[in-house]
Motif scaffolding. Structure first.
Motif, mmCIF file in Angstrom:
data_model
loop_
_atom_site.group_PDB
_atom_site.id
_atom_site.type_symbol
_atom_site.label_atom_id
_atom_site.label_comp_id
_atom_site.label_asym_id
_atom_site.label_seq_id
_atom_site.Cartn_x
_atom_site.Cartn_y
_atom_site.Cartn_z
ATOM 1 N N GLY A 1 -3.201 7.693 -11.551
ATOM 2 C CA GLY A 1 -4.032 8.816 -11.110
ATOM 3 C C GLY A 1 -4.045 9.948 -12.112
ATOM 4 N N SER A 2 -2.884 10.305 -12.613
ATOM 5 C CA SER A 2 -2.776 11.379 -13.595
ATOM 6 C C SER A 2 -3.510 11.027 -14.883
ATOM 7 N N LEU A 3 -3.330 9.809 -15.354
ATOM 8 C CA LEU A 3 -3.986 9.362 -16.581
ATOM 9 C C LEU A 3 -5.509 9.391 -16.445
ATOM 10 N N THR A 4 -6.030 8.885 -15.344
ATOM 11 C CA THR A 4 -7.481 8.828 -15.187
ATOM 12 C C THR A 4 -8.091 10.205 -14.959
ATOM 13 N N ILE A 5 -7.370 11.086 -14.293
ATOM 14 C CA ILE A 5 -7.860 12.465 -14.119
ATOM 15 C C ILE A 5 -7.946 13.157 -15.474
ATOM 16 N N GLY A 6 -6.919 12.966 -16.310
ATOM 17 C CA GLY A 6 -6.949 13.531 -17.663
ATOM 18 C C GLY A 6 -8.078 12.958 -18.500
ATOM 19 N N ALA A 7 -8.286 11.653 -18.394
ATOM 20 C CA ALA A 7 -9.372 11.015 -19.143
ATOM 21 C C ALA A 7 -10.729 11.538 -18.688
ATOM 22 N N ALA A 8 -10.902 11.702 -17.385
ATOM 23 C CA ALA A 8 -12.177 12.203 -16.847
ATOM 24 C C ALA A 8 -12.455 13.619 -17.336
ATOM 25 N N LYS A 9 -11.403 14.440 -17.438
ATOM 26 C CA LYS A 9 -11.577 15.813 -17.946
ATOM 27 C C LYS A 9 -11.993 15.790 -19.414
ATOM 28 N N LEU A 10 -11.328 14.952 -20.208
ATOM 29 C CA LEU A 10 -11.661 14.862 -21.632
ATOM 30 C C LEU A 10 -13.079 14.359 -21.855
ATOM 31 N N MET A 11 -13.553 13.530 -20.962
ATOM 32 C CA MET A 11 -14.885 12.931 -21.110
ATOM 33 C C MET A 11 -15.955 13.655 -20.305
ATOM 34 N N ASP A 12 -15.587 14.792 -19.704
ATOM 35 C CA ASP A 12 -16.508 15.518 -18.833
ATOM 36 C C ASP A 12 -17.149 14.578 -17.810
ATOM 37 N N GLY A 13 -16.309 13.718 -17.216
ATOM 38 C CA GLY A 13 -16.798 12.697 -16.298
ATOM 39 C C GLY A 13 -16.787 13.090 -14.836
ATOM 40 N N GLY A 14 -16.338 14.304 -14.534
ATOM 41 C CA GLY A 14 -16.248 14.689 -13.124
ATOM 42 C C GLY A 14 -15.004 14.109 -12.480
ATOM 43 N N GLY A 15 -14.988 14.130 -11.173
ATOM 44 C CA GLY A 15 -13.825 13.639 -10.433
ATOM 45 C C GLY A 15 -13.712 12.120 -10.473
ATOM 46 N N VAL A 16 -12.486 11.645 -10.452
ATOM 47 C CA VAL A 16 -12.225 10.207 -10.435
ATOM 48 C C VAL A 16 -12.250 9.757 -8.980
ATOM 49 N N LYS A 17 -13.061 8.754 -8.692
ATOM 50 C CA LYS A 17 -13.170 8.239 -7.331
ATOM 51 C C LYS A 17 -12.268 7.033 -7.111
ATOM 52 N N GLN A 18 -12.270 6.123 -8.080
ATOM 53 C CA GLN A 18 -11.478 4.908 -7.932
ATOM 54 C C GLN A 18 -11.139 4.341 -9.298
ATOM 55 N N THR A 19 -9.949 3.735 -9.387
ATOM 56 C CA THR A 19 -9.512 3.064 -10.600
ATOM 57 C C THR A 19 -8.993 1.689 -10.201
ATOM 58 N N VAL B 1 0.854 -1.183 0.000
ATOM 59 C CA VAL B 1 0.000 0.000 0.000
ATOM 60 C C VAL B 1 0.890 1.233 0.000
ATOM 61 N N ALA B 2 0.453 2.269 -0.715
ATOM 62 C CA ALA B 2 1.172 3.541 -0.721
ATOM 63 C C ALA B 2 0.182 4.695 -0.747
ATOM 64 N N VAL B 3 0.519 5.748 -0.017
ATOM 65 C CA VAL B 3 -0.217 7.008 -0.087
ATOM 66 C C VAL B 3 0.709 7.993 -0.779
ATOM 67 N N VAL B 4 0.201 8.608 -1.853
ATOM 68 C CA VAL B 4 0.996 9.500 -2.693
ATOM 69 C C VAL B 4 0.355 10.879 -2.685
ATOM 70 N N SER B 5 1.166 11.910 -2.576
ATOM 71 C CA SER B 5 0.652 13.284 -2.594
ATOM 72 C C SER B 5 0.180 13.654 -3.995
ATOM 73 N N SER B 6 -0.531 14.758 -4.088
ATOM 74 C CA SER B 6 -1.054 15.197 -5.386
ATOM 75 C C SER B 6 0.060 15.522 -6.376
ATOM 76 N N ASP B 7 1.262 15.786 -5.869
ATOM 77 C CA ASP B 7 2.394 16.040 -6.772
ATOM 78 C C ASP B 7 3.272 14.804 -6.970
ATOM 79 N N GLY B 8 2.768 13.627 -6.573
ATOM 80 C CA GLY B 8 3.442 12.372 -6.877
ATOM 81 C C GLY B 8 4.473 11.897 -5.875
ATOM 82 N N LEU B 9 4.588 12.546 -4.731
ATOM 83 C CA LEU B 9 5.580 12.134 -3.747
ATOM 84 C C LEU B 9 5.002 11.104 -2.784
#
Length: 160
Positions: free
Chosen positions: A78-96, A33-41
């Motif tokens: 996380g970065s990939l799915t956030i970008g995909a959600a923006k392109l698809m107007d899908g709102g925030g990503v909850k889980q992948t 398990v890992a917890v990663v900051s929004s900037d990838g750390l």
């Protein structure tokens, strides 16, 4: 004011370590398990060489045995799915979730933009893993303040 205790960590940081340890210990099939900051750390990890969360004897390690590798994977997914959600107007990503022949990777958003990532066995009960991840996010999300993220980053850097 945060009181610092054992190992120089605040009670909030020790509680997050405890929650992460419970996630690894109590959920069958969880490898790492890992917890990663929004900037990838990497902020928190189940890798016993990186922090106080104990490993379970007999469990297979995470990707290449490194929490840094899992953090990189989680950040990228996380970065990939956030970008995909923006392109698809899908709102925030909850889980992948990514299912592979030899394992699964789950990524769940934490309220501050941080991500929780879990690497699990291929035969794990995905609903149980997702449920326990949601519990962790619910308990950790409100305490993961900028001050605590800074403290966790510093503790990870000093563990290197």
């Amino acid at each position: 004011m945060t009181v610092t205790g054992e190992f120089g960590l605040s009670s909030e940081a020790r509680n997050l370590h405890w929650l992460l340890g419970n996630l690894v210990e109590e959920v069958p099939g969880v490898r790492s398990v890992a917890v990663v900051s929004s900037d990838g750390l990497l902020l928190l990890s189940s890798d016993p060489a990186r922090n106080a969360a104990p490993a379970t004897p007999g469990r297979q390690d995470g990707p290449r045995g490194s929490s840094a590798d899992l953090a990189t994977i989680v950040s990228g997914i996380g970065s990939l799915t956030i970008g995909a959600a923006k392109l698809m107007d899908g709102g925030g990503v909850k889980q992948t979730m990514v299912a592979m022949e030899e394992g699964s990777v789950f990524v769940m958003s934490i309220s501050d933009g941080s991500l929780l990532g879990v690497h699990a066995d291929p035969d794990c009960d995905m609903s149980v893993v997702a449920y326990h991840m949601a519990l962790f996010v619910g308990r950790a999300g409100h305490v993961l303040t900028p001050e605590l993220r800074s403290e966790l980053r510093k503790s990870m850097e000093s563990a290197k």
